[in-house]
Scaffold this active site. Structure first.
Site: not given
Length: 316
Positions: A62, A92, A171
């Site tokens: 993402h 992901d 992330s």
């Protein structure tokens, strides 16, 4: 005297904790990059970890969604461009290749060996603060995280839950164990004091290998749907397995149908591994399973039956 002894013991424990965290930071921090990307939706940022000597970086899908390239900045002040080699929204995970880097790759660990309460260290670039390190413990294992790719939704399995502080920008960063081995890729902030990371294990290693070589993840298709059910006590006593997967749908003409799987069958093993739920079967449905013989053991009317299925490629 007891109070003084207790204080010395607490100081020693604190020093030991500090030595572990600083040691992990020294080992992992140089290999974590701050990413800058630009997509049709605007500018974005995140983190990535060097996993190969040839400039391979691992991050969250993402973070680079919609981007083909971007820039990566390291703690030593160097900055380089990168291109997206492949991204897999259903896990992901994404693999990038930097144009140049002299940074040593991290050592990848095995999240399947983690235990609740174990110390972990998160390294990333939250809120634009490059080179940030936080520490905490594994507060949960075996969590599931929904992931979507277009109309397809799957669960990322065995997600690591940690209380190490994670914020936007973390992330794609590293979650490392006390030995400095990267056991997870930070992927989501689930709530106050709660973070999640995609595990590094045999399944994700295969995904990383597929992204590196093919730029995409090939998934196998069996054509069966099921629900977890408890196994009869005598079967549990014999096998040590408490649950199986009851077949509630078999797609006509699918590999499962051709193999002779029927409604009401309870799948207890596939590929030599126990199957206790849909995720246990899903974990087997990666590239190597396509076109390969997959032994499936089912419980049918109280007896074990073995069939051989040959999964095909999903979407082909």
């Amino acid at each position: 005297m007891d109070t003084e002894h207790t204080e010395r013991a607490e100081d020693a424990a604190l020093d030991a904790y500090s030595r572990v965290v600083t040691g992990v930071a020294a080992r992992v921090l140089p290999s974590v990059a701050a990413l800058s990307v630009r997509t049709p939706r605007g500018a974005g940022a995140g983190s990535a970890v060097v996993i190969g000597p040839d400039g391979l970086l691992l991050t969250s899908a993402h973070v680079v969604q919609g981007a083909r390239d971007g820039s990566a900045a390291f703690g030593d002040g160097t900055e380089t461009g990168f291109r997206v080699v492949g991204a897999d929204p259903l896990s992901d995970l994404a693999v990038l290749r930097a144009e140049r880097t002299t940074v040593e790759p991290v050592e990848l660990g095995d999240a399947d060996r983690l235990r609740i309460g174990q110390l972990v260290v998160a390294v990333g670039n939250p809120m634009g603060l490059a080179g940030s390190v936080t520490a905490g413990v594994v507060s949960g294992l075996g969590r599931s995280l929904p992931a979507r790719d277009g109309r397809v939704t799957r669960l990322i399995e065995d997600v690591i839950q940690t209380d190490a502080a994670l914020n936007p920008g973390n992330s794609g960063g590293a979650l490392a164990d006390s030995a400095g081995r990267v056991v997870g890729v930070n992927t989501a902030v689930a709530g106050y004091g709660l973070g999640l990371a995609v595990p590094v294990n045999a399944t994700t290693r295969q995904i990383i290998a597929d992204l590196t070589t093919d730029g995409r993840v090939r998934r196998a298709w069996l054509g069966v749907a099921g629900v977890p059910v408890p196994l009869p006590p005598e079967i549990t006593a014999r096998t040590g397995q408490r649950r199986g997967l009851r077949v509630v749908e078999v797609v006509p003409g699918s590999p499962a149908g051709t193999a002779g799987l029927y409604l009401g069958d309870v799948i207890v093993a596939a590929g030599g591994r126990p199957v206790q739920d849909g995720q246990g079967l899903q974990q087997l449905m990666l590239g190597p399973a396509i076109g390969a013989r997959l032994p499936v053991t089912v419980l049918r009317r109280g007896a074990f039956v073995d069939v051989i299925a040959v999964p095909t490629e999903l979407g082909r």
